[in-house]
Design a protein around this motif. Structure first.
Motif, mmCIF file in Angstrom:
data_model
loop_
_atom_site.group_PDB
_atom_site.id
_atom_site.type_symbol
_atom_site.label_atom_id
_atom_site.label_comp_id
_atom_site.label_asym_id
_atom_site.label_seq_id
_atom_site.Cartn_x
_atom_site.Cartn_y
_atom_site.Cartn_z
ATOM 1 N N TYR A 14 27.715 -16.212 -33.756
ATOM 2 C CA TYR A 14 26.598 -15.263 -33.844
ATOM 3 C C TYR A 14 25.510 -15.712 -32.886
ATOM 4 O O TYR A 14 24.949 -16.801 -33.032
ATOM 5 C CB TYR A 14 26.044 -15.173 -35.266
ATOM 6 C CG TYR A 14 25.057 -14.032 -35.423
ATOM 7 C CD1 TYR A 14 25.513 -12.721 -35.519
ATOM 8 C CD2 TYR A 14 23.685 -14.265 -35.445
ATOM 9 C CE1 TYR A 14 24.628 -11.667 -35.626
ATOM 10 C CE2 TYR A 14 22.797 -13.208 -35.557
ATOM 11 C CZ TYR A 14 23.270 -11.913 -35.649
ATOM 12 O OH TYR A 14 22.402 -10.853 -35.747
ATOM 13 N N CYS A 15 25.198 -14.884 -31.912
ATOM 14 C CA CYS A 15 24.192 -15.216 -30.901
ATOM 15 C C CYS A 15 22.850 -14.602 -31.297
ATOM 16 O O CYS A 15 22.691 -13.375 -31.288
ATOM 17 C CB CYS A 15 24.622 -14.706 -29.527
ATOM 18 S SG CYS A 15 23.418 -15.059 -28.224
ATOM 19 N N VAL A 16 21.895 -15.447 -31.673
ATOM 20 C CA VAL A 16 20.602 -14.945 -32.143
ATOM 21 C C VAL A 16 19.820 -14.280 -31.016
ATOM 22 O O VAL A 16 18.922 -13.469 -31.263
ATOM 23 C CB VAL A 16 19.761 -16.068 -32.788
ATOM 24 C CG1 VAL A 16 20.450 -16.617 -34.020
ATOM 25 C CG2 VAL A 16 19.471 -17.193 -31.786
ATOM 26 N N HIS A 17 20.152 -14.626 -29.784
ATOM 27 C CA HIS A 17 19.456 -14.009 -28.651
ATOM 28 C C HIS A 17 19.997 -12.600 -28.395
ATOM 29 O O HIS A 17 19.236 -11.642 -28.281
ATOM 30 C CB HIS A 17 19.612 -14.876 -27.398
ATOM 31 C CG HIS A 17 18.838 -14.373 -26.222
ATOM 32 N ND1 HIS A 17 17.471 -14.522 -26.117
ATOM 33 C CD2 HIS A 17 19.225 -13.695 -25.112
ATOM 34 C CE1 HIS A 17 17.050 -13.978 -24.993
ATOM 35 N NE2 HIS A 17 18.100 -13.469 -24.355
ATOM 36 N N THR A 18 21.299 -12.467 -28.342
ATOM 37 C CA THR A 18 21.920 -11.171 -28.059
ATOM 38 C C THR A 18 21.640 -10.155 -29.160
ATOM 39 O O THR A 18 21.375 -8.981 -28.896
ATOM 40 C CB THR A 18 23.438 -11.334 -27.889
ATOM 41 O OG1 THR A 18 23.687 -12.257 -26.825
ATOM 42 C CG2 THR A 18 24.101 -10.001 -27.575
ATOM 43 N N TYR A 19 21.694 -10.620 -30.421
ATOM 44 C CA TYR A 19 21.557 -9.711 -31.561
ATOM 45 C C TYR A 19 20.217 -9.860 -32.271
ATOM 46 O O TYR A 19 20.117 -9.656 -33.476
ATOM 47 C CB TYR A 19 22.711 -9.952 -32.543
ATOM 48 C CG TYR A 19 24.058 -9.696 -31.925
ATOM 49 C CD1 TYR A 19 24.477 -8.400 -31.645
ATOM 50 C CD2 TYR A 19 24.899 -10.753 -31.593
ATOM 51 C CE1 TYR A 19 25.704 -8.159 -31.050
ATOM 52 C CE2 TYR A 19 26.138 -10.519 -30.994
ATOM 53 C CZ TYR A 19 26.533 -9.224 -30.736
ATOM 54 O OH TYR A 19 27.743 -8.986 -30.143
ATOM 55 N N ASP A 20 19.191 -10.187 -31.494
ATOM 56 C CA ASP A 20 17.879 -10.384 -32.104
ATOM 57 C C ASP A 20 17.361 -9.120 -32.780
ATOM 58 O O ASP A 20 16.613 -9.189 -33.745
ATOM 59 C CB ASP A 20 16.879 -10.861 -31.054
ATOM 60 C CG ASP A 20 15.538 -11.217 -31.654
ATOM 61 O OD1 ASP A 20 15.496 -12.111 -32.513
ATOM 62 O OD2 ASP A 20 14.534 -10.577 -31.287
ATOM 63 N N SER A 21 17.761 -7.961 -32.292
ATOM 64 C CA SER A 21 17.300 -6.710 -32.908
ATOM 65 C C SER A 21 17.784 -6.576 -34.344
ATOM 66 O O SER A 21 17.197 -5.841 -35.144
ATOM 67 C CB SER A 21 17.784 -5.502 -32.094
ATOM 68 O OG SER A 21 19.203 -5.462 -32.041
ATOM 69 N N GLU A 22 18.848 -7.309 -34.709
ATOM 70 C CA GLU A 22 19.386 -7.240 -36.069
ATOM 71 C C GLU A 22 18.614 -8.135 -37.038
ATOM 72 O O GLU A 22 18.481 -7.797 -38.220
ATOM 73 C CB GLU A 22 20.858 -7.664 -36.080
ATOM 74 C CG GLU A 22 21.778 -6.749 -35.303
ATOM 75 C CD GLU A 22 23.227 -7.216 -35.341
ATOM 76 O OE1 GLU A 22 24.113 -6.390 -35.082
ATOM 77 O OE2 GLU A 22 23.470 -8.405 -35.652
ATOM 78 N N VAL A 23 18.125 -9.281 -36.555
ATOM 79 C CA VAL A 23 17.557 -10.274 -37.479
ATOM 80 C C VAL A 23 16.145 -10.711 -37.124
ATOM 81 O O VAL A 23 15.454 -11.323 -37.947
ATOM 82 C CB VAL A 23 18.469 -11.516 -37.564
ATOM 83 C CG1 VAL A 23 19.779 -11.169 -38.261
ATOM 84 C CG2 VAL A 23 18.729 -12.105 -36.182
ATOM 85 N N SER A 24 15.683 -10.451 -35.906
ATOM 86 C CA SER A 24 14.304 -10.729 -35.478
ATOM 87 C C SER A 24 13.880 -12.182 -35.691
ATOM 88 O O SER A 24 12.755 -12.456 -36.111
ATOM 89 C CB SER A 24 13.330 -9.797 -36.221
ATOM 90 O OG SER A 24 13.650 -8.451 -36.003
ATOM 91 N N CYS A 25 14.791 -13.110 -35.408
ATOM 92 C CA CYS A 25 14.477 -14.524 -35.647
ATOM 93 C C CYS A 25 14.207 -15.300 -34.377
ATOM 94 O O CYS A 25 13.597 -16.368 -34.415
ATOM 95 C CB CYS A 25 15.612 -15.196 -36.410
ATOM 96 S SG CYS A 25 17.111 -15.426 -35.408
ATOM 97 N N ASN A 26 14.661 -14.797 -33.240
ATOM 98 C CA ASN A 26 14.538 -15.552 -32.003
ATOM 99 C C ASN A 26 13.073 -15.673 -31.605
ATOM 100 O O ASN A 26 12.334 -14.692 -31.599
ATOM 101 C CB ASN A 26 15.333 -14.863 -30.885
ATOM 102 C CG ASN A 26 15.871 -15.839 -29.881
ATOM 103 O OD1 ASN A 26 15.924 -17.038 -30.128
ATOM 104 N ND2 ASN A 26 16.289 -15.337 -28.734
ATOM 105 N N GLY A 27 12.640 -16.886 -31.283
ATOM 106 C CA GLY A 27 11.244 -17.123 -30.993
ATOM 107 C C GLY A 27 10.417 -17.412 -32.222
ATOM 108 O O GLY A 27 9.200 -17.595 -32.138
#
Length: 284
Positions: free
Chosen positions: A87-100
């Motif tokens: 699971y790539c938090v950067h690619t799928y950030d729109s799903e979980v909003s955790c990156n950064g």
């Protein structure tokens, strides 16, 4: 140690849950990590030579950028590890909003405090995960990924309340997260707030004002902290000279890099290396 692991060998995807901390496993891969103290006593960690106390009902988020050592002689530590292939938090950030925020944020190893209700929810989630790790069918990978996303979303909600000063305006929080992610991607080449502002199509003043409302650090401090974190890792884990490290981090003038390092750490690069050598040799 009780450890359950999912692997998809075709794409090298891995997701693991453990009671305790399998340091040999972790040190062999590039994992995003959740470390949760579900016990009654503090767990003591060393993250890139920095001592951290993980108290009961506290959860820590960290990434493959950090070398983690744990004294988990006391029970209760639970851990989750996953790589970007799972699971790539950067690619799928729109799903979980955790990156950064949870990962690659200005707080590089955020610690979240769970209240009683959150702790109970997390125990339930871990129980469901244990069940799914044991079911090897065609739906297992997607079910595990769904449960991981649920955990990330819950932790992101807590982080907005606990790490940021407020979570009233989502657009402002998204701006902070975007800035943090851009710093993670470009800190070796971009050092000014104005250049990041150009990438974001915002004014430097707008970014500075929003950070002032929601974050303990200014935008410039975020940039400098990321540079210093990388500098400390390179000084600690490699034999590169301070001049080589400064150049690698985008400083053609060694004096400028040395001054920044001293201002942020209180040590010269030489003093920092000597301190590391004393630790490795067992001296105080």
């Amino acid at each position: 140690m009780n450890m359950q692991e999912f692997k998809n060998a075709e794409i090298d995807a891995r997701f693991t849950m453990a009671h305790g901390f399998p340091d040999q496993y972790v040190n062999q891969g590039r994992y995003m990590m959740f470390l949760w103290n579900d016990g009654d006593h503090s767990v003591h960690l060393l993250i890139d030579e920095q001592k951290i106390e993980l108290r009961p009902d506290h959860l820590l988020c960290t990434t493959y950028l950090h070398k983690v050592q744990i004294d988990n002689s006391r029970g209760g530590l639970k851990s989750l590890f996953f790589n970007r292939e799972f699971y790539c938090v950067h690619t799928y950030d729109s799903e979980v909003s955790c990156n950064g925020l949870l990962f690659f944020g200005s707080n590089s190893t955020p610690v979240l405090k769970l209240d009683r209700n959150e702790a109970n929810r997390l125990r339930t989630l871990f129980s469901v995960l244990e069940e799914e790790f044991a079911i090897a069918d065609s739906n297992q990978e997607e079910m595990l990924r769904i449960l991981l996303k649920r955990l990330i979303i819950r932790c992101t909600r807590m982080a907005k309340d606990q790490i940021l000063k407020s979570n009233d305006k989502q657009s402002d929080i998204d701006l902070i997260r975007t800035f943090n992610v851009l710093v993670e991607e470009h800190f070796k080449t971009i050092k000014s707030v104005s250049e990041y502002a150009d990438l974001m199509h915002k004014s430097p003043k707008t970014i500075t004002n929003i950070f002032g409302k929601y974050s303990e650090d200014s935008p410039l401090q975020v940039i400098h902290k990321r540079v210093i974190m990388e500098a400390k890792r390179l000084l600690y884990y490699t034999d590169k000279t301070a001049k080589e490290i400064g150049y690698e981090l985008g400083y053609s003038d060694p004096a400028q890099f040395s001054k920044l390092f001293k201002n942020h750490t209180g040590f010269t690069t030489t003093e920092f290396k000597n301190q590391k050598n004393r630790v490795l040799s067992g001296q105080n």
